[in-house]
Design a protein around this motif. Structure first.
Motif, PDB file in Angstrom:
ATOM      1  N   THR A 175     -32.259  12.846   8.702  1.00 15.31           N
ATOM      2  CA  THR A 175     -32.180  11.873   9.808  1.00 15.31           C
ATOM      3  C   THR A 175     -31.115  10.810   9.527  1.00 15.31           C
ATOM      4  O   THR A 175     -30.514  10.291  10.444  1.00 15.31           O
ATOM      5  CB  THR A 175     -33.540  11.173  10.058  1.00 15.31           C
ATOM      6  N   ARG A 179     -28.014   9.879  11.909  1.00 14.75           N
ATOM      7  CA  ARG A 179     -27.848   8.486  12.362  1.00 14.75           C
ATOM      8  C   ARG A 179     -26.422   7.980  12.227  1.00 14.75           C
ATOM      9  O   ARG A 179     -26.078   6.924  12.740  1.00 14.75           O
ATOM     10  CB  ARG A 179     -28.790   7.572  11.578  1.00 14.75           C
ATOM     11  N   TRP A 181     -23.971   9.308  13.581  1.00 12.34           N
ATOM     12  CA  TRP A 181     -23.389   9.450  14.901  1.00 12.34           C
ATOM     13  C   TRP A 181     -23.393   8.105  15.626  1.00 12.34           C
ATOM     14  O   TRP A 181     -24.381   7.406  15.509  1.00 12.34           O
ATOM     15  CB  TRP A 181     -24.188  10.499  15.699  1.00 12.34           C
TER      16      TRP A 181
ATOM     17  N   ALA B  92     -32.897  14.328  15.854  1.00 13.79           N
ATOM     18  CA  ALA B  92     -32.440  12.969  15.501  1.00 13.79           C
ATOM     19  C   ALA B  92     -31.167  12.607  16.254  1.00 13.79           C
ATOM     20  O   ALA B  92     -30.996  11.478  16.712  1.00 13.79           O
ATOM     21  CB  ALA B  92     -32.210  12.872  13.999  1.00 13.79           C
ATOM     22  N   LEU B  93     -30.295  13.592  16.390  1.00 12.49           N
ATOM     23  CA  LEU B  93     -29.025  13.351  17.082  1.00 12.49           C
ATOM     24  C   LEU B  93     -29.256  13.046  18.558  1.00 12.49           C
ATOM     25  O   LEU B  93     -28.633  12.153  19.122  1.00 12.49           O
ATOM     26  CB  LEU B  93     -28.150  14.609  16.929  1.00 12.49           C
ATOM     27  N   ARG B  96     -32.429   9.948  18.661  1.00 15.68           N
ATOM     28  CA  ARG B  96     -32.211   8.737  17.852  1.00 15.68           C
ATOM     29  C   ARG B  96     -33.535   8.171  17.340  1.00 15.68           C
ATOM     30  O   ARG B  96     -33.614   6.992  16.999  1.00 15.68           O
ATOM     31  CB  ARG B  96     -31.451   7.625  18.613  1.00 15.68           C
ATOM     32  N   ARG B  97     -34.581   8.985  17.301  1.00 14.49           N
ATOM     33  CA  ARG B  97     -35.894   8.490  16.840  1.00 14.49           C
ATOM     34  C   ARG B  97     -36.251   9.200  15.543  1.00 14.49           C
ATOM     35  O   ARG B  97     -36.421  10.426  15.511  1.00 14.49           O
ATOM     36  CB  ARG B  97     -36.957   8.717  17.923  1.00 14.49           C
ATOM     37  N   GLN B  98     -36.409   8.389  14.491  1.00 14.34           N
ATOM     38  CA  GLN B  98     -36.545   8.940  13.145  1.00 14.34           C
ATOM     39  C   GLN B  98     -37.886   9.662  12.929  1.00 14.34           C
ATOM     40  O   GLN B  98     -37.911  10.794  12.444  1.00 14.34           O
ATOM     41  CB  GLN B  98     -36.386   7.816  12.130  1.00 14.34           C
ATOM     42  N   SER B 101     -38.179  12.864  14.809  1.00 14.33           N
ATOM     43  CA  SER B 101     -37.319  13.895  14.213  1.00 14.33           C
ATOM     44  C   SER B 101     -37.977  14.501  12.975  1.00 14.33           C
ATOM     45  O   SER B 101     -37.962  15.718  12.784  1.00 14.33           O
ATOM     46  CB  SER B 101     -35.965  13.303  13.799  1.00 14.33           C
TER      47      SER B 101
END
Lengths: 227, 116
Positions: A175, A179, A181, B92-93, B96-98, B101
């Motif tokens: 992750t 991130r 990106w 995740a891409l 955007r939530r860890q 993901s």
């Protein structure tokens, strides 16, 4: 406004997957220490001083065969990667006093590095060093406790859970790459590191991580210059 | 020297070297000025750091054991791990939530293990 104490707590929270994983990983280290002929203080000292499960497993196996010099060299070769990690992370830790920074660097490991670096590099933290300490507080005492438990107890009842938690770490660190990106170059660095490290490790055992990282970094720096 | 003394020697020498690797860059920065003063050097270490994280992910999946990476890729657990990492990366891409993901990756890992 965030306080240093809150940054420590934030670091501990971010380190939760590391804490969970270490609680199993270092139980295995402790069990290996016992079967490898180390006593409990030696097992704990090794975790405290070496603080890297792969190096510890390798050294314990070699020490069990009384290969003392190879054991020392194995630790040095495997932990050489900390040089690069420390070079990357220390500029972003702010300016803590030396008496705090130098002991704290002992707790730098692959996991504490991978958890801390993307956060401190992003500049999103008012107190990067307390955040790093929080990550370490989640990881280091757990590693010591895990070593002691593994040494004293036969804790081998839930292999599926151990398996799951050991998968947790690579998944969690993925992750951090995502991130990066929209910075495509950092993303590319992470992906190149992922694909090339096993290949380079097979060619140059022990140094794959460091060599790959440096090659990728130089490649991207050259690319940046041409753009 | 006794076996116990040799074990202590390995721990102390190995631990000492490990600590040196951890503090050496800071010692050098103190002599030469902070790395931040050299933007290109800092950039180099930034790229290297992300490559290290990628390398740690790969090593923890396929780097253990004596087998070659290609041989390790034949193992169901490694295949499941690779897929889990791929799923995690995509989720995740996109999201955007860890936590989401990570959960998606772990679910994919268990699902693949069940199917294989």
């Amino acid at each position: 406004m965030e306080t240093p104490g809150q940054a420590v707590l934030k670091g501990m929270r971010d380190a939760l997957p590391v804490t969970l994983t270490f609680s199993f990983l270092f139980v295995a280290v402790g069990a290996a220490s016992q079967s490898g002929g180390l006593n409990l203080p030696q097992g704990l000292a090794m975790t405290a001083l070496v603080f890297a499960a792969p190096a510890q497993f390798a050294a314990i196996e070699l020490m069990a065969g009384q290969a003392w010099l190879p054991a020392m060299l194995a630790i040095m070769v495997i932990n050489f990667r900390f040089l690069l990690m420390a070079a990357s992370i220390t500029p972003y830790l702010g300016a803590p006093p030396r008496r705090a920074l130098f002991p704290a660097l002992q707790m730098l490991s692959a996991s504490t590095f991978a958890t801390t670096f993307p956060r401190v590099r992003g500049g999103e933290l008012a107190y990067p060093f307390p955040f790093y300490l929080g990550v370490c507080l989640g990881a280091f005492p757990t590693a010591l406790a895990g070593t002691a438990v593994g040494y004293l107890v036969q804790a081998d009842n839930m292999p599926w859970l151990q398996d799951l938690l050991i998968t947790l770490l690579p998944v969690y660190f993925t992750t951090f790459i995502a991130r990066a990106w929209p910075n495509t170059r950092f993303l590319m660095a992470g992906l190149l590191g992922f694909f090339l490290t096993p290949l380079v490790s097979a060619l140059v055992p022990g140094f794959g991580l460091v060599i790959t990282a440096l090659l990728v970094a130089v490649f991207l720096l050259v690319l940046e210059r041409r753009a | 020297m006794s076996q116990q003394a040799m074990i202590w020697l390995v721990i102390l020498v190995g631990g000492g070297a490990s600590y040196l690797f951890r503090i050496l860059p800071q010692l050098i920065w103190q002599q030469t000025g902070p790395a931040a003063a050299n933007a290109r050097l800092l950039r180099l270490f930034d790229y290297a750091a992300y490559a290290v994280i990628g390398g740690i992910v790969a090593s923890s999946l396929i780097g253990n054991g004596d087998a070659s990476p290609l041989e390790r890729l034949q193992e169901p657990r490694v295949q499941a791990g690779m897929l889990a990492v791929g799923v995690t990366f995509m989720v995740a891409l996109l999201s955007r939530r860890q936590i989401l993901s990570v959960l998606a990756g772990l679910a994919a890992y268990q699902l693949v293990l069940l199917l294989l």
